[in-house]
Design a protein around this motif. Sequence first.
Motif, short mmCIF file in Angstrom:
data_model
loop_
_atom_site.label_atom_id
_atom_site.label_comp_id
_atom_site.label_asym_id
_atom_site.label_seq_id
_atom_site.Cartn_x
_atom_site.Cartn_y
_atom_site.Cartn_z
N ARG A 40 28.57 53.23 -22.33
CA ARG A 40 28.75 54.55 -21.72
C ARG A 40 27.60 55.48 -22.11
O ARG A 40 27.07 56.22 -21.29
CB ARG A 40 30.10 55.12 -22.14
N ALA A 41 27.26 55.46 -23.41
CA ALA A 41 26.18 56.32 -23.89
C ALA A 41 24.85 55.94 -23.24
O ALA A 41 24.07 56.83 -22.86
CB ALA A 41 26.08 56.21 -25.41
N ARG A 42 24.61 54.66 -23.08
CA ARG A 42 23.35 54.22 -22.47
C ARG A 42 23.26 54.68 -21.02
O ARG A 42 22.18 55.13 -20.56
CB ARG A 42 23.24 52.70 -22.56
N ARG A 43 24.36 54.56 -20.29
CA ARG A 43 24.37 55.00 -18.89
C ARG A 43 24.06 56.48 -18.75
O ARG A 43 23.42 56.90 -17.79
CB ARG A 43 25.72 54.70 -18.24
N LYS A 44 24.52 57.26 -19.71
CA LYS A 44 24.39 58.71 -19.62
C LYS A 44 23.19 59.25 -20.41
O LYS A 44 23.02 60.46 -20.52
CB LYS A 44 25.68 59.39 -20.08
N GLY A 45 22.39 58.36 -20.98
CA GLY A 45 21.21 58.81 -21.71
C GLY A 45 21.52 59.52 -23.01
O GLY A 45 20.80 60.45 -23.41
N VAL A 46 22.57 59.08 -23.70
CA VAL A 46 23.01 59.72 -24.94
C VAL A 46 22.86 58.73 -26.10
O VAL A 46 23.18 57.55 -25.96
CB VAL A 46 24.48 60.19 -24.84
N LYS A 47 22.37 59.21 -27.24
CA LYS A 47 22.27 58.39 -28.44
C LYS A 47 23.44 58.70 -29.38
O LYS A 47 23.86 59.86 -29.47
CB LYS A 47 20.94 58.63 -29.16
N THR A 48 23.93 57.70 -30.08
CA THR A 48 25.04 57.89 -31.03
C THR A 48 24.71 57.17 -32.33
O THR A 48 23.97 56.19 -32.35
CB THR A 48 26.36 57.33 -30.47
N LYS A 49 25.32 57.69 -33.41
CA LYS A 49 25.17 57.04 -34.71
C LYS A 49 26.32 57.45 -35.60
O LYS A 49 26.72 58.62 -35.61
CB LYS A 49 23.84 57.44 -35.36
N PHE A 50 26.86 56.49 -36.37
CA PHE A 50 27.97 56.78 -37.26
C PHE A 50 27.47 57.38 -38.58
O PHE A 50 26.47 56.94 -39.12
CB PHE A 50 28.79 55.51 -37.54
N ILE A 51 28.21 58.37 -39.07
CA ILE A 51 27.86 59.06 -40.32
C ILE A 51 28.45 58.30 -41.50
O ILE A 51 29.61 57.84 -41.45
CB ILE A 51 28.44 60.49 -40.34
N TRP A 52 27.68 58.18 -42.58
CA TRP A 52 28.23 57.76 -43.87
C TRP A 52 28.25 58.99 -44.77
O TRP A 52 27.21 59.56 -45.08
CB TRP A 52 27.41 56.63 -44.50
N GLY A 53 29.44 59.41 -45.18
CA GLY A 53 29.60 60.68 -45.87
C GLY A 53 28.83 60.82 -47.17
O GLY A 53 28.44 61.93 -47.55
N GLY A 54 28.61 59.70 -47.87
CA GLY A 54 27.91 59.78 -49.15
C GLY A 54 26.40 59.71 -49.06
O GLY A 54 25.70 59.82 -50.08
N ALA A 55 25.87 59.56 -47.85
CA ALA A 55 24.42 59.38 -47.70
C ALA A 55 23.59 60.52 -48.29
O ALA A 55 22.51 60.27 -48.83
CB ALA A 55 24.08 59.20 -46.21
N PRO A 56 24.02 61.80 -48.22
CA PRO A 56 23.18 62.88 -48.76
C PRO A 56 22.88 62.81 -50.25
O PRO A 56 21.95 63.49 -50.70
CB PRO A 56 24.00 64.14 -48.42
N LEU A 57 23.61 62.00 -51.01
CA LEU A 57 23.25 61.90 -52.43
C LEU A 57 21.98 61.07 -52.62
O LEU A 57 21.39 61.06 -53.70
CB LEU A 57 24.41 61.36 -53.27
N HIS A 58 21.55 60.39 -51.54
CA HIS A 58 20.34 59.57 -51.61
C HIS A 58 19.13 60.23 -50.95
O HIS A 58 18.06 59.62 -50.88
CB HIS A 58 20.59 58.21 -50.94
N ASN A 59 19.28 61.45 -50.42
CA ASN A 59 18.16 62.11 -49.76
C ASN A 59 18.16 63.60 -50.10
O ASN A 59 18.91 64.04 -50.99
CB ASN A 59 18.22 61.88 -48.24
N ASP A 60 17.36 64.38 -49.39
CA ASP A 60 17.19 65.79 -49.72
C ASP A 60 18.35 66.67 -49.26
O ASP A 60 18.43 67.84 -49.66
CB ASP A 60 15.89 66.32 -49.10
N VAL A 61 19.22 66.15 -48.41
CA VAL A 61 20.30 66.98 -47.86
C VAL A 61 21.30 67.38 -48.94
O VAL A 61 21.74 68.53 -48.99
CB VAL A 61 21.00 66.27 -46.69
N GLY A 62 21.66 66.44 -49.82
CA GLY A 62 22.61 66.77 -50.89
C GLY A 62 22.14 67.90 -51.77
O GLY A 62 22.84 68.92 -51.91
N PRO A 63 20.96 67.81 -52.39
CA PRO A 63 20.47 68.92 -53.20
C PRO A 63 20.29 70.21 -52.41
O PRO A 63 20.51 71.30 -52.95
CB PRO A 63 19.13 68.39 -53.73
N MET A 64 19.88 70.10 -51.14
CA MET A 64 19.74 71.31 -50.32
C MET A 64 21.06 72.06 -50.22
O MET A 64 21.11 73.29 -50.31
CB MET A 64 19.21 70.93 -48.94
#
Length: 374
Positions: A296-320
């Motif tokens: 459905r997303a491909r037909r409508k030109g939309v990209k999707t991605k699932f969130i992993w809630g703990g990911a920000p502890l591994h990048n700059d988003v958590g400290p920000m």
Amino acid sequence: MTSHEALILGKKRGPFSVHVVPDTAPGMDEILVSVRAVAVNPFERLIQSMGDIITPWMTYPAILGSDVAGDVIAIGSNITRFKVGDRVAGFAAGGEKGRRSAEGAFQEQVILMEKMTTPLPDNLSFEAASVLPLCLTTAAAGLFQPDFLAMRHPSVQPTPAAETLVVWGGSTSVGCNAIQLAVAAGYDVIATSSLQNAPYLRSLGARAVYDRHSPSTPSAMIEGLRGREVCGALAIGKGSAKACIDILGSTKGQRFIAIATPPVSFDEVPAGRGRWQKLLPALIQMVVGNISLALRARRKGVKTKFIWGGAPLHNDVGPMIYRVFLPSALASGQYRPAPEPEIVGHGLQLIPDALERQRKGVSARKLVVTLGPR
């Protein structure tokens, strides 16, 4: 050796029970917190019944829990931002890959990473603050990580961004925080919820709130976005991704959906007897649902991605979030812990009851258990 009590998941798909565990000293970039309140999340409930699938790296016995607030009782050698006696809330990372059980929230003392911890103003209760960490971190992951919506960062004095964020599932814990974070970053926000929660979402900053139960809501939101550019969408709850695909497929701007909820609920899958009778059909439905969404997303030109809630502890988003934005935003009252806490009672032994109550459904509030001295 000194010790404290913890709620232990002794084996995969096993029962919870309270046991005495040894105290752990904080590492160089960590603090040790005496826990005063914890909140419960669907994630902890699903680890108990499906941990071998969703957190295969976890070793047992394990201590779960992500949401915690309490008093600092020891600090690591590199810590300058906190001192003993400070009131704090933080993301307990015990369930994340490579972390340890001393970092699970469901115990009387917990190790927190300094970069994932915020000080609390004196007028903010531990119970209210404990609702924040996992839902806040999950929302921040979807909104600000470069591989998701990559929105501008929040500020206590935001500049208008002239773009609109769509939040489907605004009264969920993740939704309440996504609304506030986006508004603090200068974005316009429209959201869905049941109509009884609409005034609450508007108080958090949503410009417009649509009835999530109405089949005409996607069309109404598309009409409401006419002439506006979207910065993307956050999809939370059953059916949210499909609705967001239809909305973004008919609007201008960034057609990207950060998805917080799989297309199938695993709430009815038991940890013990009868597990496969429930789990196998749910897994098949999830695979089919994900394929359907992708097409459905491909037909409508939309990209999707699932969130992993703990990911920000591994990048700059958590400290920000925890070092830069949240301390001043909480102190000024610009940012409110949301949703509202509902206190289940006092003591580690009540956490399994809180998880079961949460499984049955909670709206626009989060269940909290208090610990420590009364």
